[in-house]
Design a protein around this motif. Structure first.
Motif, short mmCIF file in Angstrom:
data_model
loop_
_atom_site.label_atom_id
_atom_site.label_comp_id
_atom_site.label_asym_id
_atom_site.label_seq_id
_atom_site.Cartn_x
_atom_site.Cartn_y
_atom_site.Cartn_z
N ASP A 190 0.82 -1.21 0.00
CA ASP A 190 0.00 0.00 0.00
C ASP A 190 0.86 1.27 0.00
OD1 ASP A 190 -2.13 -1.71 0.02
OD2 ASP A 190 -2.69 -1.34 2.10
N VAL A 191 2.05 1.23 0.56
CA VAL A 191 2.97 2.37 0.47
C VAL A 191 3.29 2.64 -1.00
CG1 VAL A 191 5.33 3.15 0.95
CG2 VAL A 191 3.98 2.11 2.77
N ASN A 192 3.50 1.58 -1.75
CA ASN A 192 3.58 1.65 -3.20
C ASN A 192 4.66 2.63 -3.69
OD1 ASN A 192 2.83 0.95 -5.83
ND2 ASN A 192 1.32 2.61 -5.97
N LEU A 193 5.86 2.46 -3.14
CA LEU A 193 7.01 3.21 -3.62
C LEU A 193 8.08 2.23 -4.11
CD1 LEU A 193 7.49 5.97 -0.86
CD2 LEU A 193 6.59 6.29 -3.18
N PRO A 194 8.80 2.57 -5.15
CA PRO A 194 9.78 1.62 -5.69
C PRO A 194 10.96 1.36 -4.77
CG PRO A 194 9.91 3.74 -6.83
CD PRO A 194 8.68 3.78 -5.98
N ASN A 195 11.18 2.21 -3.78
CA ASN A 195 12.32 2.03 -2.88
C ASN A 195 11.91 1.52 -1.49
OD1 ASN A 195 11.11 4.55 -2.17
ND2 ASN A 195 12.98 5.13 -1.09
N VAL A 196 10.68 1.03 -1.36
CA VAL A 196 10.21 0.47 -0.10
C VAL A 196 9.87 -1.00 -0.31
CG1 VAL A 196 8.47 0.59 1.73
CG2 VAL A 196 9.34 2.69 0.71
N GLY A 197 10.60 -1.85 0.42
CA GLY A 197 10.41 -3.30 0.30
C GLY A 197 10.47 -3.96 1.66
N LEU A 198 10.76 -5.25 1.64
CA LEU A 198 10.66 -6.07 2.85
C LEU A 198 12.01 -6.57 3.33
CD1 LEU A 198 7.63 -8.27 1.78
CD2 LEU A 198 7.60 -6.51 3.55
N CYS A 199 12.16 -6.59 4.64
CA CYS A 199 13.18 -7.38 5.31
C CYS A 199 12.44 -8.55 5.94
CB CYS A 199 13.91 -6.56 6.38
SG CYS A 199 14.98 -7.52 7.46
N LEU A 200 12.53 -9.72 5.31
CA LEU A 200 11.91 -10.91 5.89
C LEU A 200 12.91 -11.62 6.79
CD1 LEU A 200 9.86 -12.23 2.82
CD2 LEU A 200 9.05 -10.88 4.78
N ASP A 201 12.41 -12.47 7.67
CA ASP A 201 13.25 -13.06 8.70
C ASP A 201 12.69 -14.43 9.05
OD1 ASP A 201 14.09 -13.72 11.47
OD2 ASP A 201 15.02 -11.74 11.47
N THR A 202 13.54 -15.45 9.04
CA THR A 202 13.05 -16.80 9.34
C THR A 202 12.51 -16.89 10.76
OG1 THR A 202 15.28 -17.52 9.98
CG2 THR A 202 14.62 -17.90 7.69
N PHE A 203 13.20 -16.26 11.72
CA PHE A 203 12.73 -16.29 13.11
C PHE A 203 11.43 -15.52 13.26
CE2 PHE A 203 12.29 -13.87 17.03
CZ PHE A 203 12.14 -14.89 17.96
N GLN A 204 11.38 -14.30 12.75
CA GLN A 204 10.19 -13.47 12.94
C GLN A 204 8.96 -14.11 12.31
OE1 GLN A 204 10.53 -11.24 15.06
NE2 GLN A 204 12.64 -10.51 14.94
N THR A 205 9.15 -14.74 11.16
CA THR A 205 8.01 -15.36 10.48
C THR A 205 7.54 -16.60 11.22
OG1 THR A 205 8.74 -14.51 8.34
CG2 THR A 205 7.26 -16.41 8.31
N ALA A 206 8.46 -17.52 11.51
CA ALA A 206 8.07 -18.74 12.22
C ALA A 206 7.72 -18.43 13.68
CB ALA A 206 9.20 -19.76 12.16
N GLY A 207 8.34 -17.38 14.23
CA GLY A 207 8.06 -17.01 15.61
C GLY A 207 6.69 -16.40 15.81
N SER A 208 6.10 -15.88 14.74
CA SER A 208 4.75 -15.31 14.86
C SER A 208 3.67 -16.33 14.55
CB SER A 208 4.60 -14.10 13.93
OG SER A 208 4.66 -14.49 12.57
N GLU A 209 4.00 -17.35 13.74
CA GLU A 209 2.96 -18.27 13.27
C GLU A 209 3.16 -19.71 13.73
OE1 GLU A 209 1.81 -18.00 9.12
OE2 GLU A 209 2.83 -16.09 8.94
#
Length: 354
Positions: A190-209
């Motif tokens: 929704d920010v929809n800017l070409p210079n805004v993306g994601l830092c994904l993380d194995t711990f943060q993802t598995a740690g939340s779900e």
């Protein structure tokens, strides 16, 4: 004969977070960088607390966190140290508690003043990427309204774009408004800017779900593992199908210990249980953890992403009370285990579309 999938994954650039190594006061930033470089990593995530600590070592006195003139001078020295160890600075981190403050509040003004100061540090240290963690300020103090969050991050993204810099937005599994990958992806979308993306993380993802440090089983909601596995697999499939590869800027890699006895469900030193878990109970892959981190890595690779894999671990041992080790040996093991993760991901041909 080496498979095309394996060959492609071997070309993934590897980084290491500067705050993720060292267990003694004598393990200073120069020694950390030397160990990371000798292990074969190409770059570091530079931690802001490490800049403060090295500045004190260098100058003989503490530097206020908002004295950006001195901090940029220290950052230039760190850039020289990195070059000596054949390292670049991939990212400056962690820029925390930025979004959601009330309009015209002193906290919001401070957030944008910090952003301007950190941009100067980025210039000095030679990186183009700022990691922003989804705020963990209690909801009664900040807005969790999605439009407000998006607006704040868009404004920060536009500030960074003026310098051709990028914003890597990360879900922290104890975040007030965005603990999971899906929430941060929807915000970045929704920010929809070409210079805004994601830092994904194995711990943060598995740690939340998947994991829960307050649970007797270590599993979220104490649900049966077979049921949880199905839900998690569906989530990882959705991640792989949903997120464009070019909106992922890096994948941070770590596991987690199953905490025994479980952590109490209360705030300690300002940290919620998952925050405490993140702070002290995160080993490198294949070193005592239990989260399905390979599933996360494979899902990210299925998007077509082939960018940075970065080791970010906080290993104070299974009891969170500290762990002693030699840094060079530790960094070498981290590289070996990172390579093992990539090799194991390459055995799943579905993770490697061509």
């Amino acid at each position: 004969m080496e498979s095309k999938a394996s060959s492609t994954l071997q070309q993934i650039p590897l980084a290491y977070a500067s705050c993720s190594i060292g267990c003694e006061a004598s393990d200073t930033l120069p020694r950390r960088l030397e160990a990371i470089g000798k292990a074969g990593f190409a770059a570091v995530e530079l931690s802001f607390p490490d800049i403060l600590a090295y500045g004190e070592q260098l100058l003989g006195h503490e530097i206020p966190p908002d004295d950006y003139n001195q901090l940029t001078s220290v950052a230039r020295e760190i850039r020289t140290l990195c070059k000596a160890s054949h390292l670049s600075v991939m990212m400056l981190q962690p820029f925390a508690n930025f979004e959601g403050w009330p309009k015209d509040s002193p906290e919001r003004r401070d957030a944008f003043e910090r952003a301007a100061g950190w941009i100067e540090i980025m210039k000095a240290v030679g990186t183009d990427m700022l990691q922003v963690g989804a705020t963990d300020i209690p909801a009664h103090k900040v807005s969790t309204d999605r439009s407000t969050i998006v607006s704040d991050l868009r404004e920060l993204g536009e500030m960074l774009a003026k310098h051709k810099f990028r914003l890597a937005y990360e879900n922290w599994c104890w975040s007030t408004h965005a603990p999971g990958w899906k929430e941060v992806w929807e915000i970045v979308r929704d920010v929809n800017l070409p210079n805004v993306g994601l830092c994904l993380d194995t711990f943060q993802t598995a740690g939340s779900e998947w994991g829960d440090p307050t649970s007797s089983t270590g599993l979220i909601n104490d649900v049966p593992e077979d049921e949880l596995r199905k839900k998690f697999a569906a989530s990882m499939d959705e991640l792989a199908r949903t997120i464009p590869a070019d909106k992922i800027y890096l994948l941070q890699v770590s596991d987690a210990y199953k905490v025994s006895p479980p952590l109490e469900d209360k705030v300690v030193d300002g940290l919620r249980p998952r925050g405490q878990w993140s702070h002290d109970y995160r080993p490198m892959p294949y070193d005592g953890g239990y989260l399905p981190i390979e599933d996360v890595a494979k899902a990210v690779l299925k998007t077509g992403f082939r960018g940075w894999f970065s080791m970010e671990i906080f290993d104070a041992g299974p009891q969170g009370k500290g762990k002693k080790y030699d840094m060079e040996t530790f960094a070498k093991k981290a590289m070996e285990n990172m390579q093992k993760l990539l090799k194991n991901c390459s055995t799943d041909t579905r993770a490697c579309p061509f």
